[in-house]
Design a protein around this motif. Sequence first.
Motif, PDB file in Angstrom:
ATOM      1  N   GLY A 291      -3.103  80.816 -45.308  1.00 19.65           N
ATOM      2  CA  GLY A 291      -1.928  81.587 -45.212  1.00 19.65           C
ATOM      3  C   GLY A 291      -1.402  81.959 -43.847  1.00 19.65           C
ATOM      4  O   GLY A 291      -0.277  81.641 -43.397  1.00 19.65           O
ATOM      5  N   SER A 292      -2.470  82.532 -43.088  1.00 12.00           N
ATOM      6  CA  SER A 292      -2.299  82.742 -41.818  1.00 12.00           C
ATOM      7  C   SER A 292      -1.905  81.678 -40.745  1.00 12.00           C
ATOM      8  O   SER A 292      -1.142  81.578 -39.916  1.00 12.00           O
ATOM      9  CB  SER A 292      -3.478  83.530 -41.036  1.00 12.00           C
ATOM     10  N   ALA A 293      -2.690  80.458 -41.146  1.00 13.30           N
ATOM     11  CA  ALA A 293      -2.297  79.098 -40.312  1.00 13.30           C
ATOM     12  C   ALA A 293      -1.221  78.514 -40.816  1.00 13.30           C
ATOM     13  O   ALA A 293      -0.474  78.368 -39.752  1.00 13.30           O
ATOM     14  CB  ALA A 293      -3.623  77.991 -40.886  1.00 13.30           C
ATOM     15  N   SER A 294      -0.631  78.793 -41.850  1.00 16.48           N
ATOM     16  CA  SER A 294       0.710  78.159 -42.038  1.00 16.48           C
ATOM     17  C   SER A 294       1.861  79.025 -41.373  1.00 16.48           C
ATOM     18  O   SER A 294       2.877  78.508 -41.276  1.00 16.48           O
ATOM     19  CB  SER A 294       0.943  78.372 -43.657  1.00 16.48           C
ATOM     20  N   ASP A 295       1.625  80.162 -41.458  1.00 15.12           N
ATOM     21  CA  ASP A 295       2.560  81.227 -40.477  1.00 15.12           C
ATOM     22  C   ASP A 295       2.708  80.841 -39.445  1.00 15.12           C
ATOM     23  O   ASP A 295       3.662  81.113 -38.916  1.00 15.12           O
ATOM     24  CB  ASP A 295       2.020  82.745 -40.926  1.00 15.12           C
ATOM     25  N   ILE A 296       2.105  80.040 -38.649  1.00 18.52           N
ATOM     26  CA  ILE A 296       2.372  79.501 -37.265  1.00 18.52           C
ATOM     27  C   ILE A 296       2.253  78.327 -37.039  1.00 18.52           C
ATOM     28  O   ILE A 296       2.194  77.599 -36.111  1.00 18.52           O
ATOM     29  CB  ILE A 296       1.188  80.285 -36.255  1.00 18.52           C
ATOM     30  N   GLY A 297       2.487  77.490 -38.316  1.00 18.97           N
ATOM     31  CA  GLY A 297       2.991  76.303 -38.264  1.00 18.97           C
ATOM     32  C   GLY A 297       1.667  75.347 -38.293  1.00 18.97           C
ATOM     33  O   GLY A 297       1.817  74.196 -37.983  1.00 18.97           O
ATOM     34  N   LYS A 298       0.554  75.784 -38.761  1.00 20.52           N
ATOM     35  CA  LYS A 298      -0.509  75.017 -38.903  1.00 20.52           C
ATOM     36  C   LYS A 298      -0.759  74.227 -40.176  1.00 20.52           C
ATOM     37  O   LYS A 298      -0.507  74.945 -41.155  1.00 20.52           O
ATOM     38  CB  LYS A 298      -1.820  75.749 -38.223  1.00 20.52           C
ATOM     39  N   ALA A 299      -1.443  73.338 -40.332  1.00 20.88           N
ATOM     40  CA  ALA A 299      -2.057  72.918 -41.624  1.00 20.88           C
ATOM     41  C   ALA A 299      -3.347  73.529 -41.898  1.00 20.88           C
ATOM     42  O   ALA A 299      -4.174  74.233 -41.211  1.00 20.88           O
ATOM     43  CB  ALA A 299      -2.138  71.488 -41.481  1.00 20.88           C
ATOM     44  N   ILE A 300      -3.713  73.566 -43.208  1.00 21.78           N
ATOM     45  CA  ILE A 300      -4.813  74.176 -43.799  1.00 21.78           C
ATOM     46  C   ILE A 300      -6.011  73.445 -42.979  1.00 21.78           C
ATOM     47  O   ILE A 300      -7.477  73.917 -43.443  1.00 21.78           O
ATOM     48  CB  ILE A 300      -4.944  74.417 -45.152  1.00 21.78           C
ATOM     49  N   THR A 301      -6.285  72.692 -42.384  1.00 18.16           N
ATOM     50  CA  THR A 301      -7.430  71.880 -41.645  1.00 18.16           C
ATOM     51  C   THR A 301      -7.434  72.487 -40.196  1.00 18.16           C
ATOM     52  O   THR A 301      -8.304  71.849 -39.380  1.00 18.16           O
ATOM     53  CB  THR A 301      -7.274  70.274 -41.573  1.00 18.16           C
ATOM     54  N   GLU A 302      -6.421  73.591 -39.892  1.00 21.90           N
ATOM     55  CA  GLU A 302      -6.411  74.016 -38.584  1.00 21.90           C
ATOM     56  C   GLU A 302      -6.437  75.404 -38.226  1.00 21.90           C
ATOM     57  O   GLU A 302      -6.126  75.897 -37.568  1.00 21.90           O
ATOM     58  CB  GLU A 302      -4.996  73.496 -37.980  1.00 21.90           C
ATOM     59  N   THR A 303      -7.308  75.859 -39.406  1.00 13.17           N
ATOM     60  CA  THR A 303      -7.567  77.467 -39.250  1.00 13.17           C
ATOM     61  C   THR A 303      -8.636  77.629 -38.203  1.00 13.17           C
ATOM     62  O   THR A 303      -9.257  76.820 -37.662  1.00 13.17           O
ATOM     63  CB  THR A 303      -8.376  78.008 -40.724  1.00 13.17           C
ATOM     64  N   PRO A 304      -9.183  78.927 -37.775  1.00 12.53           N
ATOM     65  CA  PRO A 304     -10.091  79.176 -36.868  1.00 12.53           C
ATOM     66  C   PRO A 304     -11.621  78.916 -37.685  1.00 12.53           C
ATOM     67  O   PRO A 304     -12.596  79.070 -36.718  1.00 12.53           O
ATOM     68  CB  PRO A 304      -9.946  80.657 -36.724  1.00 12.53           C
ATOM     69  N   PHE A 305     -11.527  78.584 -38.946  1.00 16.50           N
ATOM     70  CA  PHE A 305     -12.857  78.564 -39.433  1.00 16.50           C
ATOM     71  C   PHE A 305     -13.283  77.096 -39.879  1.00 16.50           C
ATOM     72  O   PHE A 305     -12.745  76.356 -40.664  1.00 16.50           O
ATOM     73  CB  PHE A 305     -12.881  79.568 -40.870  1.00 16.50           C
ATOM     74  N   LYS A 306     -14.524  76.878 -39.218  1.00 12.58           N
ATOM     75  CA  LYS A 306     -14.832  75.301 -39.430  1.00 12.58           C
ATOM     76  C   LYS A 306     -15.108  75.005 -40.887  1.00 12.58           C
ATOM     77  O   LYS A 306     -14.582  73.859 -41.442  1.00 12.58           O
ATOM     78  CB  LYS A 306     -16.026  75.113 -38.429  1.00 12.58           C
ATOM     79  N   SER A 307     -15.724  75.950 -41.623  1.00  8.23           N
ATOM     80  CA  SER A 307     -16.157  75.643 -43.038  1.00  8.23           C
ATOM     81  C   SER A 307     -14.948  75.459 -43.938  1.00  8.23           C
ATOM     82  O   SER A 307     -14.860  74.572 -44.926  1.00  8.23           O
ATOM     83  CB  SER A 307     -17.234  76.756 -43.682  1.00  8.23           C
ATOM     84  N   LEU A 308     -13.648  76.190 -43.803  1.00 14.96           N
ATOM     85  CA  LEU A 308     -12.497  76.093 -44.384  1.00 14.96           C
ATOM     86  C   LEU A 308     -11.875  74.742 -44.026  1.00 14.96           C
ATOM     87  O   LEU A 308     -11.304  74.093 -44.888  1.00 14.96           O
ATOM     88  CB  LEU A 308     -11.650  77.349 -44.334  1.00 14.96           C
TER      89      LEU A 308
END
Length: 213
Positions: free
Chosen positions: A176-193
């Motif tokens: 959800g935090s990634a989406s808030d700044i226009g990122k996809a869920i493959t662009e979070t700060p967490f490699k495993s996610l």
Amino acid sequence: MAYIIGMVSQKGGVGKSTLARMMAREFVAGGMSAKIADLDTQQQTCTYWAGRRAESGVAPEVQVQSFATVKSAIEDSARFDAYILDGKPNASEQTYEIARASDLVVIPTGQTVDDLHPGVVLAHSLVKKGLPTHRIAFAMFKITGSDRENAAARSYLEQAGYPVLPGDVPVSTAYGSASDIGKAITETPFKSLNQRAAMLAQNVIDAMAERAA
């Protein structure tokens, strides 16, 4: 000619637009031209997300455009390698039009019966209207860490007669935090996610290619 993926659902909140955004990002990152046709003209979830992505300077750029009809959206598809139709968060005549136009129809679902049952009802209605079962695939979204519950959900869908894509996306505030700044869920700060989401994306691509062959 574009590969066309239809993202549809019987209810909101199951991850349809999240999945559409992830797929578009993965196509573009992989060197393909891709676009999301946002057909939910009231909420415009993908359209607003693309705006946040542009404002945040996130690369690669993902093209999103709002369309009032499936017909007008499809007219724009030939310019792209992959074209994603993101429908309204409820079944309607538009849903059936998306399904007819798509090489693959993806129905995201959670693992509770409250999510599974409406998804199966939607799939049954598409088949009743003439869509071949093999062009439908379910994607597991917002799952918990319970292997037993996940297996039970997959079994529910398979017993209903529908394929379930390998891989899944768990519940995580990072998505959800990634989406808030226009990122996809493959662009979070967490490699495993990111890897977990990317695995589901690859399985969508594989299923699309198989059905379009």
